[in-house]
Design an enzyme around this catalytic site. Structure first.
Site, PDB file in Angstrom:
ATOM      1  N   HIS A 258       0.836  -1.203   0.000  1.00 17.32           N
ATOM      2  CA  HIS A 258       0.000   0.000   0.000  1.00 17.32           C
ATOM      3  C   HIS A 258       0.871   1.254   0.000  1.00 17.32           C
ATOM      4  CE1 HIS A 258      -3.672   2.342   1.189  1.00 17.32           C
ATOM      5  NE2 HIS A 258      -2.746   3.125   1.710  1.00 17.32           N
ATOM      6  N   GLU A 259       1.821   1.311   0.923  1.00 22.68           N
ATOM      7  CA  GLU A 259       2.673   2.500   1.004  1.00 22.68           C
ATOM      8  C   GLU A 259       3.590   2.607  -0.204  1.00 22.68           C
ATOM      9  OE1 GLU A 259       1.897   4.706   3.031  1.00 22.68           O
ATOM     10  OE2 GLU A 259       0.557   3.451   4.238  1.00 22.68           O
ATOM     11  N   HIS A 262       1.863   4.651  -2.799  1.00 22.26           N
ATOM     12  CA  HIS A 262       2.033   6.086  -2.563  1.00 22.26           C
ATOM     13  C   HIS A 262       3.419   6.549  -3.007  1.00 22.26           C
ATOM     14  CE1 HIS A 262      -1.663   7.002  -0.465  1.00 22.26           C
ATOM     15  NE2 HIS A 262      -1.459   6.071   0.455  1.00 22.26           N
ATOM     16  N   GLU A 288      -4.289   8.107  -3.157  1.00 18.07           N
ATOM     17  CA  GLU A 288      -4.843   6.881  -2.587  1.00 18.07           C
ATOM     18  C   GLU A 288      -5.219   5.885  -3.665  1.00 18.07           C
ATOM     19  OE1 GLU A 288      -5.293   4.628   0.699  1.00 18.07           O
ATOM     20  OE2 GLU A 288      -4.570   6.701   0.608  1.00 18.07           O
TER      21      GLU A 288
END
Length: 494
Positions: A258-259, A262, A288
Site C-alpha cells: 500500500h505504502e 504512494h 490513494e
C-alpha cells in the site's frame, strides 16, 4: 537577471524545501523521536509553519505574482502560476498565528493520541482533540467561500472537487456495498488465514523484496516501522513505513505494498516538474488510488497471490494453506472487524463513510468532541452490527483527527473509486497482465500508471487525470462492478 516568473519559482522552491523539512520532522516523530521530545518538536514545527506561512503571504511573493504575466507563459508556466495563486489565496485567508497554533496543537495531539491509544484512555485525549477541532473550525471559517466549512477543508486535500458531489456519490456507494455484504453474509463463510509464526526479520526482508519488485527506488527511499504505516516525502527522498505482527502472515506485506503505491507516485512524477507547483501530487484521492490499486487490484488479485503463495512456501514451508486459490480466498474473506486498515474490500469503504459523516458533523459543530465516542460507537454498531469493545478499536484507532486532517478521510474512498475506474481501463490495455503477475512481475501495470497518472503530478486536476486515462467520467459504478464480480466469484453468489 531573473524574470518575475523565474524569481517566483525560486521563492516557491525555497518554500518547498521548508515544507520538506516539516515532512522529515513528522517522519521522525512517528518513528524514532524520543517520547519526551513531543513539546519541543511541537514548538519547532510551529516555528517552521509560521515561516512558511509568512513566505507565501509576504508582500514580496505577492509582488512577484502580480508582475508575472499569464499570457507570457507556456502551458506549464500557466499551470504553475494558477497553482501558486491558489496556494497564496488559501494561506492569505489564514492568520499566521492560527496556522502556527494548528501546527503546535496537532503535533501535541498526535503524540498524546499514541499514548492514549496504548492506555485505552479517551478522556486523556479529548482535551487535545478539542483544541485541534476548535482551531480547524476557525481555519474552515477563514477558508469558506460560501460552500460551507467542510468543503473548505476537503478542498485542501481534493482541490477542484465538490464535497457535496462526493457525499451524493457515497450515498449510492453505501447502498451498493451493504447489499453486496448482505449477500455475502448469507453465503458459506471462508476460513481466515491461519495464525503462523512469521519472524519480524523475515517479514521485513520479504516486504523489501516485494516493494522492489513494484519498482520502489531504494536509493531514494527507506523502510521503517511505525504504529500507523505512512509515506513521507517527494522527489529523491520518499520514505515508507510498515508494521509487523509476528503472528499475522500478510498484514506487513499488504501494508508495505500500500505504502509503495504512494511512494511510486511521488518517485515517478516527471523530473522536470520537481520543486514546482505542478510537481506536487494532484490530490490525496489520486494518491490513494495508487496505493489501493497496488494493494487490492494487484496484490490481492488471484494472479499475484499465486506467485505470493510460492514465496511463502519457500519462506515458511507448510504454513497451513493448501494451495494458491485457498490463499486467494483467505486474503479476500469478508469478515467483521473493528480496524479500518485491516478491513476487507467490501467493508473498507463503510469504515470511511462512518468517519466522513462524523467529521462533517464535528467540523460543522453539529457534534462536539465530548460526544464523539458515543456517536462513534452507536454508528459502528448500526453499520456493522458489532459493539466496539475498546477505544483502540474505536475512535482512537486512527491518527488523522489528532493531526488535524479533517477532510482527508473521504479521499480514501475516492481513491478506491478512482482506482476501479483506472483498473477497468488498464486490463483492457494490458491483455498479458495476468500472465505477468503470476510470475511476480507487476512492472507493466506500474508503467501504465506512470504514463497515465504519476508523471502528470498536479499539472492535471484529479478528475481530468481519471477522465484522460479512462475516457470515462468518474462514478462509483466501476468500483461496485469490480467488487460484485470479484466477491461474487469467491463466494459463489448467483
Amino acid at each position: 537577471m531573473l524574470t518575475a516568473y523565474q524569481a517566483l519559482l525560486r521563492h516557491w522552491k525555497e518554500t518547498v524545501s521548508l515544507k520538506q523539512l516539516i515532512g522529515l520532522a513528522h517522519w521522525d516523530q512517528q518513528t524514532y523521536m524520543p517520547v519526551n521530545a513531543a513539546r519541543q518538536r511541537a514548538d519547532q514545527l510551529a516555528v517552521i509553519t509560521r515561516v512558511i506561512h509568512e513566505r507565501i503571504d509576504s508582500g514580496e511573493f505577492g509582488e512577484l505574482i502580480a508582475r508575472t504575466d499569464h499570457a507570457d507563459l507556456d502551458r506549464l508556466g500557466q499551470i504553475n502560476l494558477r497553482l501558486i495563486k491558489r496556494e497564496r489565496k488559501r494561506v492569505a485567508a489564514i492568520p499566521a498565528d492560527l496556522a502556527a497554533a494548528i501546527s503546535r496543537a496537532s503535533s501535541l495531539a498526535t503524540q498524546n493520541w499514541k499514548q492514549a491509544k496504548e492506555s485505552e484512555d479517551v478522556a486523556a485525549f479529548l482535551p487535545f482533540l478539542a483544541e485541534v477541532v476548535s482551531l480547524k473550525r476557525q481555519e474552515a471559517d477563514a477558508l469558506d467561500e460560501g460552500d460551507g466549512r467542510y468543503n473548505a477543508l476537503f478542498n485542501c486535500y481534493e482541490p477542484d472537487t465538490d464535497a457535496e458531489w462526493v457525499h451524493e456519490m457515497f450515498i449510492r456507494l453505501r447502498r451498493g456495498l451493504t447489499e453486496l455484504r448482505d449477500q455475502i453474509r448469507c453465503a458459506d463463510p471462508i476460513e481466515p488465514i491461519p495464525t503462523v509464526d512469521f519472524p519480524r526479520d523475515q517479514q521485513l526482508a520479504l516486504a523489501r523484496q516485494i516493494a522492489g519488485k513494484f519498482g520502489y527506488d531504494w536509493k531514494r527511499g527507506r523502510l521503517d516501522l511505525s504504529v500507523h504505516p505512512f509515506t513521507c516525502g517527494d522527489g529523491d527522498d520518499v520514505r515508507i513505513t510498515t508494521r509487523v505482527d509476528e503472528t499475522d502472515l500478510l498484514d506487513c506485506l499488504f501494508a508495505t505494498i500500500h505504502e509503495t503505491g504512494h511512494a511510486l507516485y511521488e518517485q515517478n512524477i516527471a523530473p522536470d516538474l520537481a520543486m514546482t507547483p505542478a510537481g506536487m501530487a494532484s490530490s490525496l484521492g489520486i494518491h490513494e488510488s495508487q496505493s489501493r490499486f497496488l494493494e487490492n487490484q494487484i496484490a490481492r488479485g488471484a494472479s499475484f497471490i499465486a506467485w505470493l503463495f510460492d514465496c511463502l512456501k519457500q519462506e515458511l514451508g507448510d504454513f497451513g494453506i493448501i494451495d494458491a486459490h485457498t490463499l486467494y480466498c483467505c486474503c479476500n474473506s469478508v469478515s467483521d472487524g473493528f480496524i479500518r486498515t485491516m478491513a476487507d474490500e467490501v467493508q473498507y469503504n463503510l469504515h470511511i463513510l462512518l468517519r466522513f459523516d462524523l467529521e462533517r458533523a464535528l467540523v460543522s459543530g453539529d457534534l462536539e468532541v465530548g460526544d464523539l465516542e458515543v456517536a462513534w460507537n452507536e454508528r459502528f454498531l448500526g453499520d456493522f452490527g458489532v459493539a466496539v469493545d475498546k477505544p483502540s478499536n474505536g475512535m482512537l484507532q486512527d491518527t488523522h483527527w489528532a493531526s488535524g486532517s479533517f477532510g482527508y478521510f473521504p479521499t480514501y474512498t475516492l481513491g478506491n473509486i478512482y482506482s476501479a475506474c483506472l483498473h477497468a481501463r488498464l486490463i483492457q490495455d494490458l491483455p498479458e497482465l495476468d500472465r505477468d503477475l503470476r510470475r511476480g512481475d507487476p512492472t507493466s501495470a506500474v508503467a501504465w500508471m506512470q504514463e497515465k497518472v504519476h508523471r502528470h503530478g498536479a499539472s492535471l486536476q484529479p478528475l481530468e487525470i481519471i477522465q484522460a486515462a479512462t475516457g470515462e467520467t468518474v462514478s462509483e459504478m466501476p468500483l461496485l462492478d469490480y467488487l460484485r464480480d470479484k466477491f461474487g466469484e469467491i463466494y459463489g453468489l448467483g
